[in-house]
Design a protein around this motif. Structure first.
Motif, PDB file in Angstrom:
ATOM      1  N   UNK A 776      15.775 -17.022  29.334  1.00 44.41           N
ATOM      2  CA  UNK A 776      16.656 -16.743  28.199  1.00 44.41           C
ATOM      3  C   UNK A 776      15.968 -16.162  26.970  1.00 44.41           C
ATOM      4  N   UNK A 777      14.661 -15.998  26.957  1.00 49.28           N
ATOM      5  CA  UNK A 777      13.951 -15.626  25.721  1.00 49.28           C
ATOM      6  C   UNK A 777      14.508 -14.349  25.091  1.00 49.28           C
ATOM      7  N   UNK A 778      14.663 -13.276  25.869  1.00 39.95           N
ATOM      8  CA  UNK A 778      15.194 -12.040  25.302  1.00 39.95           C
ATOM      9  C   UNK A 778      16.675 -12.159  24.954  1.00 39.95           C
ATOM     10  N   UNK A 779      17.306 -13.219  25.422  1.00 34.61           N
ATOM     11  CA  UNK A 779      18.691 -13.499  25.050  1.00 34.61           C
ATOM     12  C   UNK A 779      18.843 -13.965  23.620  1.00 34.61           C
ATOM     13  N   UNK A 780      17.731 -14.100  22.886  1.00 35.78           N
ATOM     14  CA  UNK A 780      17.808 -14.441  21.462  1.00 35.78           C
ATOM     15  C   UNK A 780      18.607 -13.415  20.676  1.00 35.78           C
ATOM     16  N   UNK A 781      18.860 -12.257  21.271  1.00 30.43           N
ATOM     17  CA  UNK A 781      19.710 -11.247  20.623  1.00 30.43           C
ATOM     18  C   UNK A 781      21.125 -11.777  20.408  1.00 30.43           C
ATOM     19  N   UNK A 782      21.518 -12.810  21.134  1.00 30.21           N
ATOM     20  CA  UNK A 782      22.866 -13.351  21.000  1.00 30.21           C
ATOM     21  C   UNK A 782      23.197 -13.766  19.582  1.00 30.21           C
ATOM     22  N   UNK A 783      22.230 -14.313  18.854  1.00 32.12           N
ATOM     23  CA  UNK A 783      22.490 -14.723  17.471  1.00 32.12           C
ATOM     24  C   UNK A 783      22.882 -13.520  16.624  1.00 32.12           C
TER      25      UNK A 783
END
Length: 884
Positions: A776-783
């Motif tokens: 999930x690390x690159x999923x930090x874009x969700x914020x």
């Protein structure tokens, strides 16, 4: 100070507002309350606009009518419907008490909430008369062994009023009373820093007992206690004996009591489960099942004795949600061109398959799992490394209903090997995760971004399993601190992650070294490895994850609990400063997996790790200062404010030019406040230029990626922001989407542009490859999707969405977006729709909250003389904007 109930009544009631959903900060769903002094929360229900809470009162009594033993907090000034004080003395073990709350609003005092019943769990070690027990043949076994079974018969000759089962294991357990499971929870008691804190559960088993003979039974899996852990082939890290600790306390209607506890009178054996391991899977031989062993009347005289062992050192009840099957759906196996029977779940996930069918003569069914397929259609298993990810069932003739125990897999595809004469009636995909409430939703007009949002959510589901892990499929599945540090703001927006991450942070503090260093994995099971302490970005989980929780949920409790740990990490960093005031020369994992780094050495990023170390230290010191101020430690706050300023200034002096050569460097300078305010615009232009030169491709790793879009937004670089977000070439978020990803990948190019699989070759002896399709690390874009594209964010000064920032950023050809968050105050939402000439916005603010609305760049109110109020009250608001 405790006050008499009702002492602060005001004459005018506010009947338009009602306190609802009173609860504690224990989100376990268990029968008893985990904490002797819980924090209380509630919601405000109202149809009127502009509702504000000014104070609250909480009463506690010995009965639901609040007629005896009543104590009160008195009127407590507070705008927050959480962090409610606990009235009276600490909750005692087994004590039953009742609480209710009311609030003072801008119009008066409300009525009381519905009463909340609370029951204390076993809160002290002396409450335990039980001792862990293990079958004698299971003691001192570090290799793979059959899953031990345990049982104890007992009689009930009176009418049961109440029965509580307090239970845990050295290992993981499944438990039954009279053949019926005590819960739907999996992998209890979860994974913690076992040597420092060991969790247990409490269940109401009153309805499972009956008069006559009863039996309490359990199976104990190796789990994290004795099973395989880490890519280094370690096993039995915590102990070489698995055991059950159970204590059933029965109250009868006549006032008498009985205790059924694990002791030397229990019996042990093995059955159909020949092996069960998280990495390797489960092997079951139905011919070895002992029918009826969970039921009364079974003859266990042939079973072996058990061996009692000492209690774990610190027992506490789980307060976070459990792991369970959160979703099930059917799947159809298909034969490929090579005759292989393949199940495609159409979604990469964490869980297992359940198979139902019939066998003419029996045989062995084998189920193998993988995330992707090779070009020839076979399972791609190289990415699993040593993990076998295989479930094996030895069956006889007749109907069967098969599912594994004490294991899970990260997979989209499964290959089934069926013996002749076996037919399948149904295949069910069972999705497994910690059962967190989904509190956020996002949707926009670009289906690629909707798929990206879905990928982020599925990766969070798949990796929030007892602890926040890096991946669910290979021989790792560890609590890497850097991954959750960058992802925490997104995690706290998608799902209610408060109790889950608070529990993990307690383990972080337990595993933190005496000098303040934070291990790369929590729990720390890679001791002695060169990556045991990952340095900046990883260690900053100690400071930035608590801050993310405070920002999302508003509570100061997590800051109070973690403050020493937060200080410890920053103090360690400050002890490493050189004479120039910068952190130079230490090992750090840095901007891990920066696409410009050598593919086999992802720690060698293009952005100077010393610059990142110094910048992170300044940023974390600032958060410690802010936490100290909130907790009333002003002298301490000033110390860390000064430290943050000194390090930021030294970092700017040393790297102001060099840092602007990379996307991560520019983003850190802007997002962490390293650059002086007057320099932000110029650095933003430089970052936009770097984006353009890369043709919109992202050039950041784990630490830089969460910052690059926010930095561009802060600097007003609107076009570059969407160029980066919407790029479909590698590396980029949408590259993964257009190449079929249904979860986030560990490497930007886990599938290469030619369609082949990136083998993830590593320059390491102990893990020669590293490719995960669920990270999930690159999923930090969700914020950023929530906070900037849709435009809804919490305020740092008034967190928990007490003050909401509505600041949408329309662009990139996107014509609509909406986001909704179940905040601590209630639902907060934004919806905007853009056409050729107008931008229409609808905002929702929950009772007790307020909001700022920032008009997007290039737009103005349709009526040039109208302006949005500086502060919006609760309720619904609509705005129409025109281009300017």
């Amino acid at each position: 100070m405790q006050c008499e109930p009702g002492e602060y009544l005001v004459p005018e009631p506010d009947l338009s507002v009602c306190p609802v959903d009173l609860c504690t900060d224990d989100d376990s769903g268990l029968a008893c309350c985990a904490k002797p002094v819980p924090s209380l929360r509630w919601g405000l229900q109202s149809d009127r606009e502009g509702v504000l809470q000014h104070a609250y009162e909480i009463e506690r009594a010995a009965d639901p009518g609040f007629s005896t033993g009543v104590v009160s907090t008195g009127r407590v000034p507070s705008e927050m419907p959480f962090d409610g004080q606990w009235p009276g003395a600490a909750l005692a073990s087994r004590e039953v008490t009742w609480c209710r709350a009311r609030v003072w609003t801008d119009r008066g005092v409300t009525g009381w909430s519905a009463p909340l019943r609370l029951e204390g769990t076993l809160l002290e070690q002396k409450d335990w008369v039980a001792r862990p027990v293990s079958p004698r043949s299971n003691v001192g076994r570090s290799g793979t062994v059959a899953v031990p079974l345990l049982r104890r018969s007992f009689g009930v000759d009176k009418t049961v009023l109440q029965a509580r089962l307090y239970v845990t294991a050295l290992g993981i357990f499944e438990c039954w009373v009279n053949g019926r499971p005590v819960s739907s929870e999996l992998f209890e008691p979860g994974w913690t820093a076992y040597r420092s804190r060991h969790l247990f559960a409490s269940y109401d088993v009153s309805d499972l007992l009956h008069e006559g003979e009863n039996v309490l039974s359990a199976a104990i899996g190796d789990g994290w206690w004795r099973g395989n852990l880490t890519w280094m082939g370690r096993r039995a890290i915590y102990g070489d004996t698995t055991a059950l600790l159970a204590q059933m306390e029965i109250k009868y209607h006549d006032g008498s009591r009985a205790v059924i506890a694990t002791d030397g009178f229990w019996r042990g054996s093995t059955g159909s489960m020949l092996a069960a391991d998280f990495y390797n899977g489960c092997e079951i031989d139905l011919s070895r099942e002992q029918p009826g062993w969970r039921e009364p009347g079974f003859d266990d005289s042939g079973w072996e004795d058990v061996v009692p062992i000492p209690l774990p050192g610190r027992l506490e009840q789980r307060s976070a949600p459990p792991v369970r099957v959160i979703r099930q759906f059917g799947a159809r196996p298909e034969r490929d061109g090579e005759g292989r029977l393949i199940v495609d779940a159409r979604q990469n996930l964490t869980g297992y398959l359940r198979l139902a069918g019939k066998a003419d003569s029996g045989g062995t069914i084998v189920v193998r799992h993988a995330e992707v397929l090779e070009a020839d259609g076979s399972l791609q298993t190289a990415a699993l490394r040593s993990a076998k990810a295989t479930d094996t069932y030895h069956i006889g003739p007749g109907d069967f209903d098969l599912s594994p125990s004490f294991t899970y897999h990260g997979f989209r595809y499964a290959e089934l090997h069926l013996p002749d004469g076996v037919s399948l009636d149904a295949v069910q995909v069972c999705v497994v995760a910690s059962d967190l409430a989904e509190i956020g939703s996002f949707e926009c007009s670009d289906d690629r971004l909707n798929q990206l949002d879905s990928n982020v959510r599925w990766s969070q589901r798949g990796n929030f399993l007892a602890i926040p892990t890096d991946c669910p499929q290979r021989d790792e599945r560890l609590g890497w601190t850097g991954d959750i540090q960058v992802f925490a703001p997104t995690a706290c927006t998608n799902f209610d992650s408060r109790a889950f991450l608070e529990s993990w942070l307690a383990d972080l503090a337990c595993e933190q070294a005496s000098d303040g260093q934070v291990p790369s994995t929590v729990p720390n099971v890679i001791q002695g490895h060169e990556f045991e302490f990952g340095g900046i970005g990883w260690g900053d989980a100690a400071t930035l994850v608590p801050w993310a929780l405070h920002e999302a949920y508003g509570s100061k409790v997590v800051l109070e609990r973690q403050f020493d740990s937060m200080r410890g990490w920053v103090d360690w960093g400050s002890s490493r400063l050189d004479e120039a005031g910068t952190w130079v020369g230490d090992f750090h994992l840095g901007d891990w997996l920066d696409p410009g780094a050598p593919p086999d050495r992802p720690q060698d990023a293009t952005t100077d790790r010393d610059f990142i170390a110094s910048s992170y230290l300044a940023f974390s010191a600032g958060k410690v200062a802010a936490a100290a101020r909130l907790l009333g430690h002003e002298d301490t706050a000033q110390h860390y404010r000064d430290l943050a300023c000194r390090v930021a200034e030294a970092t700017w002096r040393h790297w102001q030019s060099a840092a602007q050569k990379t996307q991560a460097g520019c983003a850190i300078l802007i997002a962490f406040g390293i650059a002086p305010e007057e320099e932000i615009s110029g650095i933003g232009r430089r970052l936009a230029t770097l984006v353009e030169r890369s043709e919109g491709r992202i050039a950041t790793g784990f630490l830089g990626t969460p910052l690059v879009l926010p930095a561009l937004t802060l600097a007003g670089q609107h076009d570059a922001t969407f160029r980066l977000l919407l790029n479909e070439q590698a590396p980029g978020w949408l590259y993964q989407v257009v190449n079929g990803a249904t979860t986030m990948w560990e490497r930007w190019d886990a599938i290469l542009p030619d369609g082949s699989i990136n083998r993830g070759i590593m320059a390491a002896d102990d893990a020669e490859c590293m490719t995960s399709f669920n990270h999930y690390a690159y999923g930090a874009v969700g914020a950023w999707l929530y906070r900037s594209l849709a435009g809804i964010a919490p305020d740092e000064a008034k967190p928990g969405y007490r003050l909401i920032h509505f600041a949408p950023q329309p662009g990139g050809g996107i014509t609509r977006a909406r986001a909704r968050i179940e905040s601590p105050f209630g639902p907060a939402a934004i919806r905007w729709v853009r056409n050729d000439t107008k931008l229409h916005l609808d905002l929702e603010i929950p009772p007790g909250a307020q909001a700022h609305f920032q008009v997007p760049q290039g737009w103005a109110p349709e009526d040039s003389g109208a302006q949005a109020p500086a502060l919006l009250g609760s309720g619904r608001h609509r705005f129409t904007l025109a281009p300017c």
